[in-house]
Motif scaffolding. Structure first.
Motif, short mmCIF file in Angstrom:
data_model
loop_
_atom_site.label_atom_id
_atom_site.label_comp_id
_atom_site.label_asym_id
_atom_site.label_seq_id
_atom_site.Cartn_x
_atom_site.Cartn_y
_atom_site.Cartn_z
N VAL A 261 -61.84 66.60 -25.20
CA VAL A 261 -62.60 66.40 -26.45
C VAL A 261 -63.12 67.74 -26.97
N ASP A 262 -63.65 68.56 -26.07
CA ASP A 262 -64.22 69.84 -26.49
C ASP A 262 -63.16 70.73 -27.16
N ALA A 263 -61.98 70.80 -26.57
CA ALA A 263 -60.92 71.62 -27.15
C ALA A 263 -60.49 71.07 -28.50
N TYR A 264 -60.42 69.75 -28.61
CA TYR A 264 -60.04 69.10 -29.86
C TYR A 264 -61.05 69.39 -30.96
N ARG A 265 -62.34 69.23 -30.63
CA ARG A 265 -63.39 69.48 -31.62
C ARG A 265 -63.42 70.97 -32.02
N ALA A 266 -63.19 71.83 -31.06
CA ALA A 266 -63.19 73.27 -31.37
C ALA A 266 -62.07 73.61 -32.34
N SER A 267 -60.90 73.00 -32.17
CA SER A 267 -59.78 73.27 -33.07
C SER A 267 -60.08 72.75 -34.47
N ILE A 268 -60.75 71.60 -34.55
CA ILE A 268 -61.13 71.06 -35.86
C ILE A 268 -62.12 71.99 -36.54
N ALA A 269 -63.10 72.48 -35.78
CA ALA A 269 -64.10 73.40 -36.34
C ALA A 269 -63.43 74.66 -36.87
#
Length: 467
Positions: A261-269
């Motif tokens: 989840v953290d990697a996914y959210r970071a890519s979205i940001a």
């Protein structure tokens, strides 16, 4: 030629000077010779080839007056242009010329009333402040993007409760006026998400609280119209969107590039931040120049506004012609009339003129000059654009007497550079925005004056022939 310059009492909204010129008779006689040569190309006399009739023969045949009149028409603009250069007059409109002597014989004298560019000051430019939407992605931005992706993987589940905003309802819809069906408002088994506002401003509010099987009747004004309609709606089903739980496992199974989840959210940001940064960069120069124009407390000279407006209009028409459409077709397609369209362009022209005056004022106040190196660099830049050699571009500018204008544009560009490196940049909540992030460079790379700025200085080289 002798010339004198006199400051005149300014007219409302205008700065005026008067040039007085005198051309000695012997000097003007050369212009008369040239006029006779011009007339010779238009006169047919037996025994002489076209354009080869001697002056004495022509003078005997037609007299001196036509040639003197032609010489006045042709030579006065040349003498005037020379005097304008000599006195370094910054013209912004065609001078009004009055011949005061020599129309029939003797030395030629004339006066030219010239409107010149006003010189202004812009107090407060050093403390300029502009607001930009934050170029950083917020947690809310990321949450919305994540929720949108989860909705793509969500499922609709039947519910036995009153309709809430966000629910999906299956409805039969019938809209009428005076008993006649309204086009586009009659459908069956339509799956509609409550809260979208697609039908009418009050349509969704009528659905809230309804239950499966409910028959609703009400009056509302459909979107895009001014006339109310009678609505009859039957709610045949109510469903809610159930979203999957956001977990590392779900991300690993459904988002191929990431497994947490953290990697996914970071890519979205990162993706949202890049988009917002581009938007901020695209609006930055416009915000700076708008703020600068607002500091100008004098009216934009009408002659400058009209000149800019004419150029904008011609450029717009040319762009449409290149696309194979006429301005009239475009106006009709966009629902505009010519008057309102021109009024919109005029607002842009008034701002452009104020920005021009203000940037010149900043250049004066900060001692900003265009150097020979700046000029050479600009010739090189233009040469690349027009696919010619810099020497050819330089000769073209010199031949068109346009070097002074080019140097003024360079000074304005450097003044704008000064501003964007000194303006205060804040987001919509008043928090500071990183200038280097907006400009696209770092102090470590270039000492604080990088050249990869996210802006384009418009030197407006149109009208100069580089051939």
């Amino acid at each position: 030629m002798k010339s004198t310059l006199e400051n005149l009492e300014d007219a409302p909204g205008k700065r005026l000077v008067k040039l007085s010129l005198t051309v000695e008779e012997a000097e003007f006689d050369r212009d008369i010779d040239q006029a006779f040569r011009k007339i010779a190309t238009e006169v047919r006399l037996p025994g002489f080839r076209n354009g080869k009739v001697p002056r004495k023969v022509l003078e005997a045949r037609i007299g001196l007056a036509p040639a003197r009149e032609q010489a006045l028409r042709d030579a006065i603009p040349v003498y005037l242009a020379s005097a304008v250069r000599e006195h370094d007059i910054d013209l912004i409109a065609t001078p009004q010329v009055e011949i005061t002597g020599g129309e029939e014989e003797g030395p030629v004298s004339f006066d030219a009333t010239c409107e010149v560019r006003p010189e202004i000051t812009v107090p407060g430019y050093g403390g300029l402040r502009v607001e930009l939407a934050s170029p950083l992605a917020s947690d809310e931005d990321v949450d919305q993007a994540v929720r949108a992706e989860l909705r793509r993987h969500g499922s609709l589940v039947d519910v036995d409760r009153p309709v809430q905003s966000g629910d999906h309802v299956t409805i039969n819809l019938n809209g009428t006026r005076d008993g006649a069906p309204v086009i586009g408002l009659t459908t069956e088994d339509w799956l509609y998400e409550v809260g979208q506002g697609w039908v009418a401003p009050t349509f969704d509010a009528e659905l809230l609280g309804a239950t499966k099987g409910a028959d609703l009747t009400f009056v509302a004004t459909p979107n895009g119209t001014d006339e109310a309609a009678d609505f009859a709606v039957t709610v045949s089903n109510v469903q809610e969107m159930v979203l999957p739980e956001l977990t590392d496992t779900w991300v690993d199974e459904n988002i191929g590039e990431f497994d947490t989840v953290d990697a996914y959210r970071a890519s979205i940001a990162e993706r949202i931040g890049a988009s917002k940064l581009n938007q901020a960069r695209n609006s930055f120069i416009d915000r700076v120049t708008t703020a600068l124009a607002e500091l100008v407390d004098v009216d934009a000279p009408e002659s400058m506004v009209n000149g800019d407006l004419q150029a904008r209009l011609q450029n717009t028409i040319q762009q449409f012609q290149q696309q194979g459409i006429s301005i009239d077709q475009w106006l009709a397609a966009t629902g505009q009339d010519a008057e309102s369209f021109i009024a919109t362009l005029r607002v842009q022209s008034e701002k452009a003129v104020k920005v021009d005056l203000a940037l010149r004022a900043v250049a004066v106040a900060e001692g900003i000059e265009a150097t020979d190196d700046d000029l050479d660099a600009e010739y090189e830049r233009i040469a690349v654009q027009v696919q010619q050699k810099a020497k050819q571009v330089k000769r073209a500018y010199e031949a068109n007497d346009a070097v002074t204008d080019l140097m003024s544009q360079i000074r304005k560009s450097k003044a704008l550079d000064w501003l964007i490196h000194h303006v205060e940049i804040v987001d919509l909540e008043g928090q500071p925005v990183d200038r280097d992030l907006i400009l696209g460079h770092t102090h470590d790379e270039d000492g604080g004056h990088g050249h990869d700025h996210a802006h384009d200085h418009d030197h407006d080289h149109e009208g100069h022939d580089h051939d």
